[in-house]
Write an enzyme that holds these catalytic residues in place. Sequence first.
Site, PDB file in Angstrom:
ATOM      1  N   GLU A 259      79.035   3.519 156.527  1.00  0.00           N
ATOM      2  CA  GLU A 259      80.140   4.351 156.071  1.00  0.00           C
ATOM      3  C   GLU A 259      81.017   4.735 157.251  1.00  0.00           C
ATOM      4  OE1 GLU A 259      79.067   7.717 153.645  1.00  0.00           O
ATOM      5  OE2 GLU A 259      77.635   6.456 152.563  1.00  0.00           O
TER       6      GLU A 259
ATOM      7  N   CYS B 192      71.727   6.057 152.638  1.00  0.00           N
ATOM      8  CA  CYS B 192      70.951   4.822 152.770  1.00  0.00           C
ATOM      9  C   CYS B 192      69.588   5.005 153.435  1.00  0.00           C
ATOM     10  CB  CYS B 192      71.762   3.798 153.543  1.00  0.00           C
ATOM     11  SG  CYS B 192      73.338   3.483 152.742  1.00  0.00           S
TER      12      CYS B 192
ATOM     13  N   LYS C 104      77.476  12.314 158.994  1.00  0.00           N
ATOM     14  CA  LYS C 104      77.979  11.807 160.268  1.00  0.00           C
ATOM     15  C   LYS C 104      79.494  11.972 160.248  1.00  0.00           C
ATOM     16  CE  LYS C 104      78.533   6.958 158.910  1.00  0.00           C
ATOM     17  NZ  LYS C 104      78.216   5.581 159.221  1.00  0.00           N
TER      18      LYS C 104
ATOM     19  N   ARG D 150      75.515  13.231 151.158  1.00  0.00           N
ATOM     20  CA  ARG D 150      74.204  12.844 150.612  1.00  0.00           C
ATOM     21  C   ARG D 150      73.131  12.881 151.697  1.00  0.00           C
ATOM     22  NH1 ARG D 150      75.805   7.522 147.366  1.00  0.00           N
ATOM     23  NH2 ARG D 150      77.402   7.434 148.978  1.00  0.00           N
TER      24      ARG D 150
HETATM   25  C1  UGA Z   1      73.433   2.576 157.363  1.00  0.00           C
HETATM   26  C2  UGA Z   1      73.354   1.300 158.227  1.00  0.00           C
HETATM   27  O1  UGA Z   1      73.852   1.559 159.546  1.00  0.00           O
HETATM   28  C3  UGA Z   1      74.166   0.162 157.590  1.00  0.00           C
HETATM   29  O2  UGA Z   1      73.968  -1.048 158.332  1.00  0.00           O
HETATM   30  C4  UGA Z   1      73.681  -0.055 156.149  1.00  0.00           C
HETATM   31  O3  UGA Z   1      74.420  -1.067 155.506  1.00  0.00           O
HETATM   32  C5  UGA Z   1      73.848   1.231 155.383  1.00  0.00           C
HETATM   33  O4  UGA Z   1      73.058   2.259 156.010  1.00  0.00           O
HETATM   34  C6  UGA Z   1      73.395   0.984 153.968  1.00  0.00           C
HETATM   35  O5  UGA Z   1      72.215   0.690 153.747  1.00  0.00           O
HETATM   36  O6  UGA Z   1      74.247   0.952 153.051  1.00  0.00           O
HETATM   37  P1  UGA Z   1      75.165   4.615 157.164  1.00  0.00           P
HETATM   38  O7  UGA Z   1      74.113   5.291 156.373  1.00  0.00           O
HETATM   39  O8  UGA Z   1      76.559   4.585 156.655  1.00  0.00           O
HETATM   40  O9  UGA Z   1      74.773   3.051 157.387  1.00  0.00           O
HETATM   41  O10 UGA Z   1      75.258   5.343 158.557  1.00  0.00           O
HETATM   42  P2  UGA Z   1      74.769   5.132 160.069  1.00  0.00           P
HETATM   43  O11 UGA Z   1      75.965   5.113 160.924  1.00  0.00           O
HETATM   44  O12 UGA Z   1      73.815   4.033 160.183  1.00  0.00           O
HETATM   45  O13 UGA Z   1      74.027   6.529 160.333  1.00  0.00           O
HETATM   46  C7  UGA Z   1      72.878   6.913 159.595  1.00  0.00           C
HETATM   47  C8  UGA Z   1      72.308   8.199 160.140  1.00  0.00           C
HETATM   48  O14 UGA Z   1      71.697   8.009 161.408  1.00  0.00           O
HETATM   49  C9  UGA Z   1      73.339   9.313 160.360  1.00  0.00           C
HETATM   50  O15 UGA Z   1      72.782  10.538 159.921  1.00  0.00           O
HETATM   51  C10 UGA Z   1      73.560   9.317 161.862  1.00  0.00           C
HETATM   52  O16 UGA Z   1      73.971  10.560 162.359  1.00  0.00           O
HETATM   53  C11 UGA Z   1      72.173   8.952 162.349  1.00  0.00           C
HETATM   54  N1  UGA Z   1      72.139   8.324 163.692  1.00  0.00           N
HETATM   55  C12 UGA Z   1      72.661   7.088 163.884  1.00  0.00           C
HETATM   56  C13 UGA Z   1      71.509   8.987 164.729  1.00  0.00           C
HETATM   57  O17 UGA Z   1      71.011  10.119 164.589  1.00  0.00           O
HETATM   58  N2  UGA Z   1      71.411   8.361 165.939  1.00  0.00           N
HETATM   59  C14 UGA Z   1      71.924   7.122 166.168  1.00  0.00           C
HETATM   60  O18 UGA Z   1      71.787   6.613 167.303  1.00  0.00           O
HETATM   61  C15 UGA Z   1      72.568   6.480 165.112  1.00  0.00           C
END
Ligand code: UGA
Length: 428
Positions: free
Chosen positions: A153, A258, A318, A325
Amino acid sequence: MAERGIAVFGAGYIGLVTGACLAELGHRVVVRDINPERVRILRAGDVPIHEPGLGEMIARNKERLTFTEDLDQALAGAEVAYVCVDTPPSASGDADLSRVWSVIRSLTNAQGLRAVVMKSTVPVGTGARARVLLDEHGLSHVGYVSNPEFTAEGRAVTDFMSPDRIVIGQDDATAGALVVALHTGIDAPVATMDVKSAEMVKLASNALLATKISFANEIATLCENTGADVGEVLGAVGMDHRLGAHFLRPGIGWGGSCFPKDSEALRQMASNTGFHPQLLTAVINVNNIQKRRAVQHLKDELGDLAGKDIALLGMAFKPGTDDMREAPSTVLAGRLLAEGAQVRCWDPLARPAAGEPWDSVTRFATPQQALDGVDAVVIVTEWPELARLDWTEAHTLMRTPVMFDGRNLLDPARLREIGFRYTSVGRP
Ligand code: UGA
């Protein structure tokens, strides 16, 4: 490139991005949703979700992209049907596939159809069940393709148009080739495999990303206990090309639509096969603990939180999205209210759903208003607005200058110089 007729089922994040990008690639796309209000908004030219570049892309392709509630309109001229409906957790912890089945049943007798493409995240084995259903509904001539999405996202359009890979799980090579050809114009390696493996690639990818973050969060706690600096540690760890620097940012826990859902669904799927995954369970547990650690940091600074005013800056899971969600902010707000604190918040985009805990949280239009007179502030989402904020001025607004930076967004030395009692995640 051959122009194809495509029906996309579901006008949520994935359906809208998929539909818009396929239209951008030159195909005729009809996006069908059963929610009349959503269809009305899209027809009026508005986009009901916040996703950079999506509104412009929809507008640019309006000749090739239509929105409807009507099933017949969606199926007329459709050679390929994309399933992009949500698969929320059910009471048993398994993914609820009822919307997926209802789309597949609705395809009955769509004789022009040549392939059904599963974009929704589903448990391994869904394709095999879908195959049976398609055959039962007079669609034996239609191939089934699992084509999981890896879009994040806030960058979904870019991720769709410039992916690291396109995964194609096929039970019929002709249908698989047709779906690969739809992506003509996108430069990415294609990994072709059987349907079950493709279904597993999606779940395994999200589980490994979540594992990296939980690992980073656990190392951060160890750094807190030993005096090391997690930024230095993981910065250097990530320089090893075998490990990689991505998804090693410690924080307030992972959330979103996700990771929480998919990791639980994978754990449940494993349990259904009689296997209890140790690592995945620990990854989920570490995250649940992480979301609550901010409360302990605040107690260390303020003692009893009853009657204290706490500001949460950022609510979205984020930055760059309005999505609430499974946002860690919701757990945090609920925990703080349970401790007897008064909770205030600010976020530039996110609008929480009605109900607790947010009904008991006062919302403000600016960070400064949210900070006025509070005993402590927690940075929950790393919005750029917060990195740019005048913290010298903000400091004067607060009753006591206690800050827990749950995203390691700010410079500890600078904040302490201003006068904040500043703590962050895994930094001395
Ligand atoms: C995630 C995956 O990155 C996508 O590849 C996947 O397609 C998607 O889920 C899905 O299954 O549809 P998303 O949930 O949009 O995407 O967000 P991310 O950017 O991956 O972040 C997920 C969570 O991890 C957030 O709460 C973010 O703050 C946290 N995060 C991410 C961390 O705490 N540390 C990090 O280094 C990276």
